[in-house]
Design a protein around this motif. Structure first.
Motif, PDB file in Angstrom:
ATOM      1  N   LEU A 233       6.198 -10.823 -16.077  1.00 33.18           N
ATOM      2  CA  LEU A 233       5.357  -9.804 -15.450  1.00 33.18           C
ATOM      3  C   LEU A 233       3.909 -10.257 -15.517  1.00 33.18           C
ATOM      4  CD1 LEU A 233       4.984  -6.834 -14.344  1.00 33.18           C
ATOM      5  CD2 LEU A 233       4.711  -6.168 -16.742  1.00 33.18           C
ATOM      6  N   THR A 234       3.225 -10.184 -14.386  1.00 28.64           N
ATOM      7  CA  THR A 234       1.803 -10.514 -14.322  1.00 28.64           C
ATOM      8  C   THR A 234       1.018  -9.230 -14.118  1.00 28.64           C
ATOM      9  OG1 THR A 234       2.319 -12.669 -13.340  1.00 28.64           O
ATOM     10  CG2 THR A 234       0.053 -11.897 -13.169  1.00 28.64           C
ATOM     11  N   ASP A 235       0.095  -8.937 -15.057  1.00 37.90           N
ATOM     12  CA  ASP A 235      -0.631  -7.675 -14.986  1.00 37.90           C
ATOM     13  C   ASP A 235      -1.820  -7.779 -14.037  1.00 37.90           C
ATOM     14  OD1 ASP A 235      -2.644  -9.008 -16.331  1.00 37.90           O
ATOM     15  OD2 ASP A 235      -2.166  -8.162 -18.285  1.00 37.90           O
ATOM     16  N   ARG A 236      -2.602  -6.720 -13.973  1.00 39.42           N
ATOM     17  CA  ARG A 236      -3.712  -6.663 -13.019  1.00 39.42           C
ATOM     18  C   ARG A 236      -4.874  -7.551 -13.416  1.00 39.42           C
ATOM     19  NH1 ARG A 236      -2.652  -2.815  -9.380  1.00 39.42           N
ATOM     20  NH2 ARG A 236      -1.214  -1.135  -9.938  1.00 39.42           N
ATOM     21  N   ALA A 237      -4.896  -8.013 -14.671  1.00 34.70           N
ATOM     22  CA  ALA A 237      -5.921  -8.944 -15.118  1.00 34.70           C
ATOM     23  C   ALA A 237      -5.466 -10.395 -15.046  1.00 34.70           C
ATOM     24  CB  ALA A 237      -6.357  -8.605 -16.542  1.00 34.70           C
ATOM     25  N   GLY A 238      -4.246 -10.633 -14.553  1.00 35.19           N
ATOM     26  CA  GLY A 238      -3.740 -11.996 -14.421  1.00 35.19           C
ATOM     27  C   GLY A 238      -3.016 -12.525 -15.630  1.00 35.19           C
TER      28      GLY A 238
ATOM     29  N   LEU B   9      -5.178  -2.499  -6.424  1.00 32.22           N
ATOM     30  CA  LEU B   9      -6.068  -1.333  -6.404  1.00 32.22           C
ATOM     31  C   LEU B   9      -7.228  -1.624  -5.477  1.00 32.22           C
ATOM     32  CD1 LEU B   9      -6.148  -0.467 -10.225  1.00 32.22           C
ATOM     33  CD2 LEU B   9      -4.736   0.565  -8.451  1.00 32.22           C
ATOM     34  N   SER B  10      -7.287  -0.939  -4.377  1.00 31.87           N
ATOM     35  CA  SER B  10      -8.379  -1.138  -3.418  1.00 31.87           C
ATOM     36  C   SER B  10      -9.544  -0.234  -3.793  1.00 31.87           C
ATOM     37  CB  SER B  10      -7.902  -0.813  -2.006  1.00 31.87           C
ATOM     38  OG  SER B  10      -7.420   0.511  -1.946  1.00 31.87           O
TER      39      SER B  10
ATOM     40  N   ALA C 248     -12.401   2.459  -3.586  1.00 32.39           N
ATOM     41  CA  ALA C 248     -12.521   3.647  -2.751  1.00 32.39           C
ATOM     42  C   ALA C 248     -13.761   3.552  -1.875  1.00 32.39           C
ATOM     43  CB  ALA C 248     -12.584   4.896  -3.626  1.00 32.39           C
ATOM     44  N   LYS C 249     -13.591   3.742  -0.576  1.00 33.14           N
ATOM     45  CA  LYS C 249     -14.708   3.716   0.362  1.00 33.14           C
ATOM     46  C   LYS C 249     -15.401   5.065   0.443  1.00 33.14           C
ATOM     47  CE  LYS C 249     -12.517   0.148   3.175  1.00 33.14           C
ATOM     48  NZ  LYS C 249     -12.058  -0.232   4.533  1.00 33.14           N
ATOM     49  N   GLU C 250     -14.736   6.117   0.008  1.00 36.61           N
ATOM     50  CA  GLU C 250     -15.314   7.444   0.017  1.00 36.61           C
ATOM     51  C   GLU C 250     -15.357   7.974  -1.412  1.00 36.61           C
ATOM     52  OE1 GLU C 250     -13.007   9.824   2.610  1.00 36.61           O
ATOM     53  OE2 GLU C 250     -13.423   8.612   4.395  1.00 36.61           O
ATOM     54  N   PRO C 251     -16.223   8.906  -1.679  1.00 36.06           N
ATOM     55  CA  PRO C 251     -16.299   9.475  -3.037  1.00 36.06           C
ATOM     56  C   PRO C 251     -15.095  10.336  -3.345  1.00 36.06           C
ATOM     57  CG  PRO C 251     -17.795  10.638  -1.566  1.00 36.06           C
ATOM     58  CD  PRO C 251     -17.271   9.464  -0.791  1.00 36.06           C
ATOM     59  N   THR C 252     -13.981   9.672  -3.656  1.00 27.16           N
ATOM     60  CA  THR C 252     -12.742  10.368  -4.012  1.00 27.16           C
ATOM     61  C   THR C 252     -12.321   9.932  -5.397  1.00 27.16           C
ATOM     62  OG1 THR C 252     -11.451   8.627  -2.945  1.00 27.16           O
ATOM     63  CG2 THR C 252     -12.032  10.546  -1.601  1.00 27.16           C
ATOM     64  N   ALA C 253     -11.215  10.479  -5.846  1.00 30.07           N
ATOM     65  CA  ALA C 253     -10.706  10.134  -7.175  1.00 30.07           C
ATOM     66  C   ALA C 253     -10.312   8.663  -7.216  1.00 30.07           C
ATOM     67  CB  ALA C 253      -9.507  11.003  -7.518  1.00 30.07           C
ATOM     68  N   PRO C 254     -10.644   7.933  -8.268  1.00 28.32           N
ATOM     69  CA  PRO C 254     -10.295   6.513  -8.334  1.00 28.32           C
ATOM     70  C   PRO C 254      -8.795   6.315  -8.500  1.00 28.32           C
ATOM     71  CG  PRO C 254     -11.220   7.232 -10.421  1.00 28.32           C
ATOM     72  CD  PRO C 254     -11.363   8.388  -9.474  1.00 28.32           C
ATOM     73  N   ALA C 255      -8.307   5.166  -8.043  1.00 24.20           N
ATOM     74  CA  ALA C 255      -6.881   4.872  -8.135  1.00 24.20           C
ATOM     75  C   ALA C 255      -6.480   4.366  -9.507  1.00 24.20           C
ATOM     76  CB  ALA C 255      -6.497   3.841  -7.075  1.00 24.20           C
ATOM     77  N   CYS C 256      -7.450   4.102 -10.370  1.00 19.38           N
ATOM     78  CA  CYS C 256      -7.155   3.513 -11.679  1.00 19.38           C
ATOM     79  C   CYS C 256      -7.271   4.507 -12.817  1.00 19.38           C
ATOM     80  CB  CYS C 256      -8.079   2.333 -11.941  1.00 19.38           C
ATOM     81  SG  CYS C 256      -9.835   2.737 -11.792  1.00 19.38           S
ATOM     82  N   GLY C 257      -7.709   5.759 -12.564  1.00 18.77           N
ATOM     83  CA  GLY C 257      -7.863   6.724 -13.631  1.00 18.77           C
ATOM     84  C   GLY C 257      -9.258   6.722 -14.211  1.00 18.77           C
TER      85      GLY C 257
ATOM     86  N   GLN D   6     -12.311   0.482 -15.773  1.00 15.57           N
ATOM     87  CA  GLN D   6     -12.534  -0.870 -15.270  1.00 15.57           C
ATOM     88  C   GLN D   6     -11.233  -1.650 -15.386  1.00 15.57           C
ATOM     89  OE1 GLN D   6     -15.395  -1.660 -13.743  1.00 15.57           O
ATOM     90  NE2 GLN D   6     -16.004   0.454 -14.194  1.00 15.57           N
ATOM     91  N   VAL D   7     -10.399  -1.536 -14.358  1.00 14.67           N
ATOM     92  CA  VAL D   7      -9.085  -2.176 -14.328  1.00 14.67           C
ATOM     93  C   VAL D   7      -9.096  -3.263 -13.266  1.00 14.67           C
ATOM     94  CG1 VAL D   7      -6.606  -1.804 -14.028  1.00 14.67           C
ATOM     95  CG2 VAL D   7      -8.018  -0.015 -15.020  1.00 14.67           C
ATOM     96  N   GLY D   8      -8.432  -4.370 -13.558  1.00 19.64           N
ATOM     97  CA  GLY D   8      -8.325  -5.428 -12.574  1.00 19.64           C
ATOM     98  C   GLY D   8      -7.694  -4.932 -11.282  1.00 19.64           C
ATOM     99  N   SER D   9      -8.134  -5.476 -10.184  1.00 15.66           N
ATOM    100  CA  SER D   9      -7.649  -4.998  -8.885  1.00 15.66           C
ATOM    101  C   SER D   9      -6.401  -5.730  -8.406  1.00 15.66           C
ATOM    102  CB  SER D   9      -8.758  -5.168  -7.836  1.00 15.66           C
ATOM    103  OG  SER D   9      -9.138  -6.538  -7.736  1.00 15.66           O
ATOM    104  N   ALA D  10      -5.925  -6.737  -9.142  1.00 15.36           N
ATOM    105  CA  ALA D  10      -4.760  -7.505  -8.692  1.00 15.36           C
ATOM    106  C   ALA D  10      -3.499  -6.650  -8.780  1.00 15.36           C
ATOM    107  CB  ALA D  10      -4.601  -8.770  -9.536  1.00 15.36           C
TER     108      ALA D  10
END
Length: 644
Positions: A154-159, A446-447, A449-458, A548-552
């Protein structure tokens, strides 16, 4: 109008048919469909030296076993596991016409009788079982097949790369009929009293159960070990042994321990077992619902949720709250707690606890927040459902939980051999159909957010956003309470009145006190920022910053479990297998009486070499020729088989 054939016309009809049917009284037994696979696996065991190691290292002083040794009985168990026959009786019945050829595959002479095998399994000692278990693990780790050289995991979001292992228990229930009990009758003796005891039967019918803990490498689908005990088992002891096996696996593959991930179910979800995991990262479902009453958890539950999680095959939507540092158990070990909630339905749920119309589920983990979101943690745990399908395949094809012996050690040996056959099938399947590693996007990237919405990472832990001013109360003096309010230095409550989304994705919660509390407060001079004129109540902001979570994306690299294993199983199941045993036409000279040694004359104990030679394949029985059809030449060459 009906036509009736005369006797002469009926005879002519049969005679003129192009099909000729003949019958003979000569009996020719049909080769069992599984015999070809037994030939392949036995040849592979001899080629890699497993049979020699068994005869040298798994030693047991026999009692009433005739001239047989451990390898003779294990050969029968290997064949029984490969065959898939429901009982040993059915296996012996199918094997009987080909017994000399079967034992010759393992370099032995005579087939032990079924009663002899039963006495052997009943007389086994724990030392012999542990020797076989150690040899099983050594064989798995010592050779490292070609397919394991590829970077699975398993490869996590930080590589970072992780190896995932599943530890879980499975149980088998046995039914016992009621027996009359009265003072004039002797005490009843149950056949399974040494193997099973009363315990939790789950959804299986029966009165007594036996539990075994299994260890699976999730990416290669290889078994690392099995440990069985009567009743509910000794899960703490078995867990420690499983962790030791995983440590040996990581050392053999030169993989760091800190990147090994253990997936466990709710049986282990207590703070007491955290010390048994030896520092490995883990994901488990917790059954200590008292954690919900901790102030730090209650305070987090009154803040906005981190994420929502759903699965494609279900309409259930879980709301997730991430608590990074929670003290669990009496030892106070800190780990990450993910609380999942969803509305309660009309029926009671088997998992979770219901409070105020919500079902709460708890997940404990040591995975870092910068590499795994709360949704990733829940997805990794629920993905262990693939482990349940592995157990289901094992039950359908080999059924290792069936009763092979009425003794605990004999049953344990049978289950070790069954897992050994599973791993051999996987390895031979990779030889038959070598395929590259498959990569699955376990969770998307994790892309931003282009708009001020809830983050996808928590969200990160809540912080009070208020600058410091000399001589005045700052934001750190207002503590977040379990009921979702802030407590001022004077002991009054501040309530959330506003939510604002910031441009960077942060969520600002504005808390305000009551004006009546502030006007009469004795500490208003220190609390108000514009002097003692109390015109507005005190307001404090709490900020929830995005993690601050890796976006991968999460990547899962593994091989197909069924395809490679069943490739070996189905290779020869529908192919012809010829077995020809040549007998010596010219009888040799009558053997002279053997010369006895003084040790044999005095009935001294024989050496291990002399014991092993008793049932060794003799050259006087003739030559056995087995012809396998449908075997690819490259596969035959890898096994050292002759090709026509």
């Amino acid at each position: 109008m009906k036509r009736f054939l005369t006797k002469e016309a009926y005879v002519n009809t049969i005679t003129d048919s192009p099909i000729t049917i003949q019958a003979t009284s000569h009996s020719v037994s049909l080769t069992p469909s599984w015999f070809g696979e037994v030939v392949v696996i036995a040849q592979y065991l001899r080629r890699i030296g497993v049979l020699t190691k068994i005869s040298e290292r798994v030693r047991f002083a026999r009692r009433r076993f005739g001239h047989y040794e451990v390898v003779d009985f294990l050969a029968v168990l290997f064949g029984y596991a490969v065959s898939g026959e429901r009982t040993l009786e059915a296996f012996y019945e199918r094997l009987h016409p080909f017994a000399p050829a079967f034992m010759a595959l393992f370099g032995r002479d005579c087939l032990p009788a079924r009663s002899t095998l039963s006495r052997f399994l009943a007389a086994l000692t724990p030392e012999a079982v542990e020797a076989l278990r150690a040899l099983f693990l050594e064989d798995l780790l010592g050779r490292q097949p070609d397919f394991e050289q590829q970077p699975s995991g398993l490869t996590d979001r930080a590589g970072n790369a992780w190896k995932v292992f599943d530890i879980d228990g499975t149980r088998e229930a046995a039914r016992q009929r009621a027996l009359p009990q009265s003072p004039e009758l002797p005490v009843c003796q149950r056949r399974l009293e040494d193997v099973c005891t009363p315990g939790y039967t789950g959804r299986k019918r029966g009165e007594i159960v036996r539990t075994r803990t299994t260890v699976l490498q999730a990416h290669s689908s290889q078994w690392l070990g099995t440990f069985g005990n009567p009743g509910n088992g000794e899960y703490r002891k078995e867990l420690r042994r499983a962790v030791e096996m995983i440590g040996s696996y990581l050392k053999a593959h030169q993989f760091p321990d800190k990147h090994a991930l253990l997936r466990l179910d709710g049986l282990y979800g207590t703070g007491a077992v955290l010390a048994d995991l030896r520092g490995f990262a883990f994901v488990m479902r917790s059954k200590e619902y008292g954690l919900l009453d901790l102030p730090v958890v209650q305070a987090r539950l009154h803040l906005p949720a981190d994420q929502q999680f759903s699965r494609p095959e279900s309409t259930l939507i879980r709301t997730l709250y991430d608590c990074p540092e929670v003290a669990v158990g009496s030892s106070g070990l800190c780990c990450r707690l993910v609380v999942a909630t969803h509305p309660a339905g009309p029926t009671k749920k088997r998992i979770g606890v219901e409070r105020d119309g919500l079902i709460y589920e708890l997940f404990l983990t040591k995975l870092p927040q910068e590499a795994f979101t709360a949704a990733d943690v829940v997805a990794l745990y629920l993905h262990r459902g693939a482990f349940e399908t592995t157990l289901s395949d094992e039950d359908m094809e080999q059924e290792p939980d069936r009763w092979c012996s009425h003794a605990a050690c004999g049953q344990e040996v049978w289950q070790i051999v069954s897992q050994w056959v599973w791993n051999l099938r996987l390895e031979l399947g990779h030889h038959l159909e070598p395929e590259p590693l498959r990569t699955t996007e376990f969770a998307p990237a994790l892309s931003p957010a282009k708009e001020p919405t809830a983050p996808a990472c928590g969200y990160a832990p809540a912080v009070v956003a208020l600058p410091f001013k000399q001589g005045r109360f700052s934001g750190c003096d207002f503590a977040l309470q379990p009921d979702g309010t802030l407590r001022c230095p004077a002991g009054q409550a501040l309530f959330a009145t506003e939510e604002r989304r910031e441009a960077d994705g942060s969520l600002r919660l504005v808390y305000a006190a009551r004006i009546s509390h502030c006007r009469d407060c004795r500490l208003r001079e220190q609390c108000q920022w514009h002097g003692g004129n109390t015109q507005k109540p005190r307001r404090v902001s709490v900020l929830l910053h995005p993690l601050q979570v890796g976006s991968a994306p999460l990547l899962w690299r593994d091989w197909s479990r069924r395809q490679h294993r069943r490739a070996c199983m189905q290779l020869l199941r529908h192919q012809r297998v010829d077995v020809h045993l040549e007998s010596l036409d010219q009888p040799g000279p009558a053997p002279s009486p053997p010369i006895l040694s003084r040790a044999e004359r005095a009935h001294f104990r024989l050496s291990w070499e002399e014991r092993f030679a008793h049932n060794e394949a003799a050259s006087t029985i003739g030559r056995c020729t087995i012809t396998l059809f449908g075997v690819p030449e490259s596969f035959a060459a890898s096994l050292g088989l002759l090709t026509a």
